[in-house]
Design a protein around this motif. Structure first.
Motif, PDB file in Angstrom:
ATOM      1  N   VAL A  23       2.939  40.107  11.986  1.00 25.30           N
ATOM      2  CA  VAL A  23       3.153  39.054  10.985  1.00 25.30           C
ATOM      3  C   VAL A  23       4.639  38.814  10.706  1.00 25.30           C
ATOM      4  O   VAL A  23       4.996  37.758  10.190  1.00 25.30           O
ATOM      5  CB  VAL A  23       2.404  39.332   9.661  1.00 25.30           C
ATOM      6  CG1 VAL A  23       0.906  39.387   9.895  1.00 25.30           C
ATOM      7  CG2 VAL A  23       2.884  40.581   8.983  1.00 25.30           C
ATOM      8  N   GLY A  44       0.574  32.221   4.817  1.00 24.98           N
ATOM      9  CA  GLY A  44       0.191  33.134   5.891  1.00 24.98           C
ATOM     10  C   GLY A  44       1.320  33.489   6.847  1.00 24.98           C
ATOM     11  O   GLY A  44       1.105  34.225   7.808  1.00 24.98           O
ATOM     12  N   CYS A  45       2.545  33.008   6.593  1.00 21.36           N
ATOM     13  CA  CYS A  45       3.628  33.266   7.550  1.00 21.36           C
ATOM     14  C   CYS A  45       4.328  34.609   7.292  1.00 21.36           C
ATOM     15  O   CYS A  45       5.261  34.961   8.000  1.00 21.36           O
ATOM     16  CB  CYS A  45       4.634  32.127   7.560  1.00 21.36           C
ATOM     17  SG  CYS A  45       5.651  32.089   6.100  1.00 21.36           S
ATOM     18  N   GLY A  46       3.891  35.337   6.282  1.00 22.09           N
ATOM     19  CA  GLY A  46       4.423  36.696   6.087  1.00 22.09           C
ATOM     20  C   GLY A  46       5.384  36.860   4.918  1.00 22.09           C
ATOM     21  O   GLY A  46       6.020  37.915   4.787  1.00 22.09           O
ATOM     22  N   LYS A  47       5.474  35.861   4.031  1.00 23.38           N
ATOM     23  CA  LYS A  47       6.429  35.924   2.916  1.00 23.38           C
ATOM     24  C   LYS A  47       6.148  37.117   1.992  1.00 23.38           C
ATOM     25  O   LYS A  47       7.054  37.890   1.680  1.00 23.38           O
ATOM     26  CB  LYS A  47       6.381  34.623   2.090  1.00 23.38           C
ATOM     27  CG  LYS A  47       6.625  33.366   2.893  1.00 23.38           C
ATOM     28  CD  LYS A  47       6.575  32.117   2.017  1.00 23.38           C
ATOM     29  CE  LYS A  47       5.246  31.825   1.367  1.00 23.38           C
ATOM     30  NZ  LYS A  47       4.135  31.494   2.324  1.00 23.38           N
ATOM     31  N   SER A  48       4.878  37.234   1.571  1.00 21.53           N
ATOM     32  CA  SER A  48       4.545  38.333   0.653  1.00 21.53           C
ATOM     33  C   SER A  48       4.708  39.681   1.342  1.00 21.53           C
ATOM     34  O   SER A  48       5.157  40.648   0.722  1.00 21.53           O
ATOM     35  CB  SER A  48       3.122  38.187   0.134  1.00 21.53           C
ATOM     36  OG  SER A  48       3.022  37.047  -0.684  1.00 21.53           O
ATOM     37  N   THR A  49       4.366  39.728   2.612  1.00 21.50           N
ATOM     38  CA  THR A  49       4.530  40.979   3.365  1.00 21.50           C
ATOM     39  C   THR A  49       6.002  41.385   3.378  1.00 21.50           C
ATOM     40  O   THR A  49       6.335  42.549   3.146  1.00 21.50           O
ATOM     41  CB  THR A  49       3.996  40.800   4.806  1.00 21.50           C
ATOM     42  OG1 THR A  49       2.628  40.397   4.733  1.00 21.50           O
ATOM     43  CG2 THR A  49       4.112  42.079   5.601  1.00 21.50           C
TER      44      THR A  49
HETATM   45  N1  LIG Z   1      -2.970  44.546   4.478  1.00 15.98           N
HETATM   46  C1  LIG Z   1      -3.130  43.645   5.452  1.00 15.98           C
HETATM   47  N2  LIG Z   1      -3.826  43.934   6.572  1.00 15.98           N
HETATM   48  C2  LIG Z   1      -3.950  43.047   7.569  1.00 15.98           C
HETATM   49  N3  LIG Z   1      -3.418  41.815   7.564  1.00 15.98           N
HETATM   50  C3  LIG Z   1      -2.711  41.456   6.467  1.00 15.98           C
HETATM   51  C4  LIG Z   1      -2.530  42.343   5.358  1.00 15.98           C
HETATM   52  N4  LIG Z   1      -1.776  41.707   4.428  1.00 15.98           N
HETATM   53  C5  LIG Z   1      -1.511  40.489   4.933  1.00 15.98           C
HETATM   54  N5  LIG Z   1      -2.065  40.325   6.144  1.00 15.98           N
HETATM   55  C6  LIG Z   1      -1.956  39.140   7.007  1.00 15.98           C
HETATM   56  O1  LIG Z   1      -0.607  38.916   7.285  1.00 15.98           O
HETATM   57  C7  LIG Z   1      -0.314  37.530   7.323  1.00 15.98           C
HETATM   58  C8  LIG Z   1       0.795  37.212   6.337  1.00 15.98           C
HETATM   59  O2  LIG Z   1       0.315  37.409   5.026  1.00 15.98           O
HETATM   60  P1  LIG Z   1       1.239  37.166   3.764  1.00 15.98           P
HETATM   61  O3  LIG Z   1       2.468  37.990   3.895  1.00 15.98           O
HETATM   62  O4  LIG Z   1       0.405  37.388   2.568  1.00 15.98           O
HETATM   63  O5  LIG Z   1       1.625  35.619   3.922  1.00 15.98           O
HETATM   64  P2  LIG Z   1       2.225  34.595   2.857  1.00 15.98           P
HETATM   65  O6  LIG Z   1       2.643  35.358   1.648  1.00 15.98           O
HETATM   66  O7  LIG Z   1       3.345  33.936   3.587  1.00 15.98           O
HETATM   67  O8  LIG Z   1       1.140  33.604   2.566  1.00 15.98           O
HETATM   68  C9  LIG Z   1      -1.621  36.811   7.002  1.00 15.98           C
HETATM   69  O9  LIG Z   1      -2.221  36.424   8.214  1.00 15.98           O
HETATM   70  C10 LIG Z   1      -2.440  37.883   6.330  1.00 15.98           C
HETATM   71  O10 LIG Z   1      -3.816  37.674   6.544  1.00 15.98           O
END
Ligand SMILES: Nc1ncnc2c1ncn2[C@@H]1O[C@H](COP(=O)(O)OP(=O)(O)O)[C@@H](O)[C@H]1O
Ligand SMILES: [Mg+2]
Length: 254
Positions: A23, A44-49
């Motif tokens: 991600v 879904g591009c990984g911002k929160s991650t």
């Molecule tokens: N704990 C996790 N396990 C597996 N996939 C995850 C997890 N957390 C997020 N994802 C996936 O990682 C991608 C990025 O998520 P996220 O960072 O929430 O995006 P954003 O905040 O940009 O919308 C998404 O496809 C999401 O489904």
């Protein structure tokens, strides 16, 4: 204020399993001092991650990340989330104090000062259920500033609010930030919001790579009604439209 360095950072969820999904990929940037940086990109591009990795809640898979205060101490962090996350059985002031290590009078006075800055001085003894969504989010912002973090992390804090309330809170956030000298990393999917608030916008593209790193050189305070702000907003939006085109052309053909 903080010094945050991210180098060749990558994140793969479920590594080593058939469900493995990358991600974030090759993320490199540095932020220091009183800078307001936004991480912008589609859902879904990984911002929160990325934010969760910066905060230490999530592990990264490869690359380096380092975070200190600008004086070299371990950085103190504050968070504001999409939802205010207030404890319903605690008053506003007691919610503010809940995240404080020190419970002394000076800390209470500081909490009250930040409540005042968000216009809620009179609501210190109210319970969250007695406040509107916008007021609750203002408590969340005041609470995050009141821990006096070196780095403030905000994840789409206005996305659940109506447009008028969100606009008011953005103005308030700018004012508090200008007075408080913090490094902010602000996540949003809203380019228009990012241009209004940021010194710099890091655009993530689907797949979690940096698409562009854009400096926003506009005088402050900025208001959405200001035509120079609106012009730049339109320009940056147009640049992101180009990213969507790029996404389309690189999609695998079934
Ligand atoms: N704990 C996790 N396990 C597996 N996939 C995850 C997890 N957390 C997020 N994802 C996936 O990682 C991608 C990025 O998520 P996220 O960072 O929430 O995006 P954003 O905040 O940009 O919308 C998404 O496809 C999401 O489904
Ligand atoms: Mg998110």
């Amino acid at each position: 204020m903080a010094v945050l360095t991210v180098k060749n950072l990558a994140k793969t969820f479920n590594l080593g399993t058939p469900r493995a999904s990358r991600v974030l990929d090759d993320i490199t940037f540095e932020v220091r001092g009183q800078t307001f940086v936004s991480i912008v990109g589609p859902s879904g591009c990984g911002k929160s991650t990325l934010l969760n990795i910066i905060s230490g809640v999530e592990e990264h898979t490869s690359g380096e990340i380092s975070l200190t205060s600008d004086e070299g101490r371990p950085a103190r962090m504050g968070y504001v989330f999409q939802d205010p996350r207030l404890l319903p059985w605690r008053s506003v002031l007691r919610n503010m104090m809940y995240v404080q290590d020190d419970q002394g009078e000076a800390t209470v006075a500081r909490a009250r000062r930040y409540l005042d800055m968000v216009g809620l001085a009179k609501n210190a003894d109210f319970y969250p259920g007695q406040l509107s969504g916008g007021m609750q989010q203002r408590v969340g912002i005041a609470r995050a500033f009141a821990v006096e973090p070196d780095l403030l992390l905000m994840d789409e804090p206005f996305s659940h609010l109506d447009a008028i309330t969100a606009r008011g809170l953005r103005a308030q956030l700018q004012d508090i930030w200008a007075q408080s000298k913090k490094t902010v990393v602000f996540v949003t999917h809203d380019v228009v919001e990012a241009v209004e608030l940021s010194d710099r916008i890091i655009v993530l593209q689907p797949g979690g790579r940096i698409y562009e790193d854009i400096g926003i050189d506009l005088p402050r305070p900025r208001r959405q009604t200001d035509p120079t702000v609106a012009t730049l907003q339109a320009e940056v939006l147009a640049r992101l439209e180009a990213m969507k085109e790029l996404g389309r052309t690189t999609e695998p053909v079934a």
